[in-house]
Design a protein around this motif. Sequence first.
Motif, PDB file in Angstrom:
ATOM      1  N   UNK A  70     -31.060  -2.921 -23.314  1.00 10.86           N
ATOM      2  CA  UNK A  70     -29.742  -3.329 -22.863  1.00 10.86           C
ATOM      3  C   UNK A  70     -29.097  -4.175 -23.949  1.00 10.86           C
ATOM      4  N   UNK A  71     -27.960  -3.723 -24.443  1.00 10.11           N
ATOM      5  CA  UNK A  71     -27.290  -4.466 -25.513  1.00 10.11           C
ATOM      6  C   UNK A  71     -26.496  -5.642 -24.969  1.00 10.11           C
ATOM      7  N   UNK A  72     -26.373  -5.701 -23.659  1.00  9.63           N
ATOM      8  CA  UNK A  72     -25.623  -6.796 -23.062  1.00  9.63           C
ATOM      9  C   UNK A  72     -26.495  -8.057 -22.951  1.00  9.63           C
ATOM     10  N   UNK A  73     -27.676  -7.925 -22.308  1.00  7.62           N
ATOM     11  CA  UNK A  73     -28.552  -9.100 -22.139  1.00  7.62           C
ATOM     12  C   UNK A  73     -29.772  -9.032 -23.051  1.00  7.62           C
ATOM     13  N   UNK A  74     -29.841  -7.967 -23.860  1.00  8.74           N
ATOM     14  CA  UNK A  74     -30.949  -7.742 -24.787  1.00  8.74           C
ATOM     15  C   UNK A  74     -32.291  -7.585 -24.088  1.00  8.74           C
ATOM     16  N   UNK A  75     -32.248  -7.063 -22.854  1.00  7.71           N
ATOM     17  CA  UNK A  75     -33.482  -6.752 -22.123  1.00  7.71           C
ATOM     18  C   UNK A  75     -34.121  -5.493 -22.689  1.00  7.71           C
ATOM     19  N   UNK A  76     -35.444  -5.431 -22.646  1.00 13.43           N
ATOM     20  CA  UNK A  76     -36.192  -4.274 -23.124  1.00 13.43           C
ATOM     21  C   UNK A  76     -37.083  -3.802 -21.988  1.00 13.43           C
ATOM     22  N   UNK A  77     -36.985  -2.524 -21.646  1.00 16.08           N
ATOM     23  CA  UNK A  77     -37.713  -1.999 -20.492  1.00 16.08           C
ATOM     24  C   UNK A  77     -38.567  -0.813 -20.889  1.00 16.08           C
ATOM     25  N   UNK A  78     -39.792  -0.814 -20.404  1.00 18.70           N
ATOM     26  CA  UNK A  78     -40.729   0.271 -20.709  1.00 18.70           C
ATOM     27  C   UNK A  78     -41.066   1.036 -19.445  1.00 18.70           C
ATOM     28  N   UNK A  79     -41.111   2.376 -19.568  1.00 16.65           N
ATOM     29  CA  UNK A  79     -41.568   3.202 -18.448  1.00 16.65           C
ATOM     30  C   UNK A  79     -43.090   3.110 -18.363  1.00 16.65           C
ATOM     31  N   UNK A  80     -43.630   3.649 -17.267  1.00 16.31           N
ATOM     32  CA  UNK A  80     -45.076   3.656 -17.069  1.00 16.31           C
ATOM     33  C   UNK A  80     -45.762   4.333 -18.244  1.00 16.31           C
ATOM     34  N   UNK A  81     -46.751   3.662 -18.819  1.00 13.36           N
ATOM     35  CA  UNK A  81     -47.551   4.254 -19.897  1.00 13.36           C
ATOM     36  C   UNK A  81     -46.962   4.062 -21.284  1.00 13.36           C
ATOM     37  N   UNK A  82     -45.711   3.598 -21.381  1.00 18.28           N
ATOM     38  CA  UNK A  82     -45.071   3.484 -22.699  1.00 18.28           C
ATOM     39  C   UNK A  82     -45.626   2.329 -23.535  1.00 18.28           C
ATOM     40  N   UNK A  83     -46.029   1.245 -22.879  1.00 16.19           N
ATOM     41  CA  UNK A  83     -46.623   0.123 -23.623  1.00 16.19           C
ATOM     42  C   UNK A  83     -47.907   0.591 -24.311  1.00 16.19           C
ATOM     43  N   UNK A  84     -48.752   1.319 -23.534  1.00 14.60           N
ATOM     44  CA  UNK A  84     -49.996   1.851 -24.081  1.00 14.60           C
ATOM     45  C   UNK A  84     -49.703   2.827 -25.220  1.00 14.60           C
ATOM     46  N   UNK A  85     -48.668   3.663 -25.030  1.00 14.94           N
ATOM     47  CA  UNK A  85     -48.285   4.652 -26.044  1.00 14.94           C
ATOM     48  C   UNK A  85     -47.808   3.954 -27.320  1.00 14.94           C
ATOM     49  N   UNK A  86     -47.043   2.874 -27.168  1.00 19.24           N
ATOM     50  CA  UNK A  86     -46.574   2.096 -28.321  1.00 19.24           C
ATOM     51  C   UNK A  86     -47.761   1.502 -29.068  1.00 19.24           C
ATOM     52  N   UNK A  87     -48.706   0.940 -28.298  1.00 20.84           N
ATOM     53  CA  UNK A  87     -49.903   0.337 -28.900  1.00 20.84           C
ATOM     54  C   UNK A  87     -50.677   1.383 -29.694  1.00 20.84           C
ATOM     55  N   UNK A  88     -50.793   2.606 -29.106  1.00 17.97           N
ATOM     56  CA  UNK A  88     -51.520   3.692 -29.746  1.00 17.97           C
ATOM     57  C   UNK A  88     -50.809   4.127 -31.028  1.00 17.97           C
TER      58      UNK A  88
END
Length: 108
Positions: A70-88
Amino acid sequence: MADFEKPSNTEDEYFAREDIEKKRKLAFKQGQELEKKRRDELKNLHFMKCPRCGMDLHALKKGDVEVDTCFHCKGVWLDAGELEQLMETLGQESSGKVMKAVLGLFKR
Ligand SMILES: [Zn+2]
């Protein structure tokens, strides 16, 4: 006379019970359909909207992962499994890298 009425009453009761059961099932089905309709409406209303401020979310590609931001509040949201995918994607012992990648999303 009473013997004649008895089977008829039992039959009436049977059909009355059948009718009640049909109506109960119909009401249950209608309730389920209404609930699904409400969920779909909520999903349409909130899809790709920031859960914090309500503004539009934008999918920014980070490796193989699209991170909703979100460019308004600079929030960052991940879908299910995306954090693990980013780590990988970023390799082993990557929690620091993931944090940097997520924090760096808004840097120019
Ligand atoms: Zn926001």
